[in-house]
Design a protein around this motif. Structure first.
Motif, PDB file in Angstrom:
ATOM      1  N   ASP A  21       0.838  -1.201   0.000  1.00 20.97           N
ATOM      2  CA  ASP A  21       0.000   0.000   0.000  1.00 20.97           C
ATOM      3  C   ASP A  21       0.873   1.251   0.000  1.00 20.97           C
ATOM      4  N   ASP A  22       1.880   1.256   0.851  1.00 20.37           N
ATOM      5  CA  ASP A  22       2.751   2.428   0.992  1.00 20.37           C
ATOM      6  C   ASP A  22       3.449   2.798  -0.313  1.00 20.37           C
ATOM      7  N   GLY A  24       2.343   2.044  -3.308  1.00 17.60           N
ATOM      8  CA  GLY A  24       1.387   2.189  -4.390  1.00 17.60           C
ATOM      9  C   GLY A  24       1.245   0.986  -5.279  1.00 17.60           C
ATOM     10  N   ARG A  27      -3.205  -0.780  -3.533  1.00 20.84           N
ATOM     11  CA  ARG A  27      -3.983   0.083  -2.661  1.00 20.84           C
ATOM     12  C   ARG A  27      -5.362  -0.554  -2.438  1.00 20.84           C
ATOM     13  N   ARG A  37      -8.101  -0.919   6.420  1.00 19.93           N
ATOM     14  CA  ARG A  37      -8.039  -1.205   4.984  1.00 19.93           C
ATOM     15  C   ARG A  37      -9.061  -2.289   4.635  1.00 19.93           C
ATOM     16  N   TYR A  39     -10.277  -4.678   1.432  1.00 24.28           N
ATOM     17  CA  TYR A  39      -9.869  -5.150   0.113  1.00 24.28           C
ATOM     18  C   TYR A  39     -11.043  -5.810  -0.617  1.00 24.28           C
ATOM     19  N   ASP A  43      -9.086  -6.424  -5.774  1.00 26.44           N
ATOM     20  CA  ASP A  43      -7.804  -6.249  -5.080  1.00 26.44           C
ATOM     21  C   ASP A  43      -7.116  -7.600  -4.873  1.00 26.44           C
TER      22      ASP A  43
END
Length: 246
Positions: A21-22, A24, A27, A37, A39, A43
């Motif tokens: 996530d960090d 990119g 996400r 978060r 999903y 995802d």
């Protein structure tokens, strides 16, 4: 699904998902007001593709570029994944056969010449690797091609001695933190050494460390140099890989 559920079903850590996530790479579709978060099925499908790439040792940076490319075709990529994994399985089957012959040779049941000892270590003729390089470029493909080491008797003796020297160095450090500067310096020596006789991406290097602990045959042989050495090496190898892929 929440992050812990995704981590469990995919067999990866929550930390890994946070990292994806960090940077990119993956996400989550939704983040709640409380910061959780969430999903979606899409995802999860993307995560599956990422993990296929990781199994083939593609760097995270290159995976991100491939998945975000306008020319990305999921079906086409799945076909290539399958072909590359089949090629990898064929090589692994050959290497397992070589290992089993080596074990029989060690017990005195058969004799092996030097050529036979290295059957399965030649990754230079992988057609699917060539296809992937042509499609995504050299930097996007795991560097499987290892320089062949000499197979003379003198060469084998030198390899064995070099291996034992590194084991002894690691054994002398095994009571230190696996992340210490000294530990990481010698683990890097081990990584370089292994790539003299085969080809190990950083990810496969990490997996090898896990085998040292999970397979009692490896554990027994490694721990001859010092009790607990196999666990120490696994942990130090994991630190080495995590640092390399950041």
């Amino acid at each position: 699904m929440m992050v812990k559920e995704v981590a469990k079903i995919a067999g990866i850590s929550v930390r890994t998902l946070h990292h994806y996530d960090d940077i990119g790479l993956l996400r989550p579709e939704k983040i709640t007001a409380a910061g959780y978060r969430i999903y979606s099925d899409d995802d999860l499908s993307k995560l599956q593709q990422i993990l296929f790439f990781r199994e083939l040792a593609f760097p995270l940076k290159e995976i991100k570029q491939i998945l975000s490319s306008l020319s990305y075709d999921q079906w086409e990529v799945m076909e290539l994944h399958r072909n590359m994994l089949l090629a990898k399985r064929a090589r692994m089957d050959q290497m397992i056969e070589t290992l089993e012959k080596t074990m029989r040779s060690y017990k005195g049941e058969i004799e092996m010449n030097n050529e036979e000892k290295f059957v399965g270590f030649d990754f230079n003729n992988n057609g699917y690797e060539k296809e992937a390089r042509e499609r995504w470029g050299n930097q996007a493909v795991d560097e499987w091609n290892a320089s062949k080491n000499t197979k003379s008797e003198d060469g084998q003796t030198e390899l064995s001695e070099s291996m034992n020297v590194i084991y002894r160095k690691l054994a002398s450090l095994r009571h230190e933190s696996p992340s210490s500067e000294a530990s990481q310096a010698v683990i890097k020596e081990w990584f370089v050494f292994l790539n003299r006789i085969g080809n190990y991406s950083v990810e496969s290097f990490k997996g090898l460390g896990q085998i040292y602990v999970e397979d009692e045959r490896f554990t027994r042989n490694i721990d001859k140099f010092g009790e607990g050495l196999s666990i120490y090496m696994r942990d130090a190898m994991e630190v080495f890989v995590d640092s390399a892929v950041k």
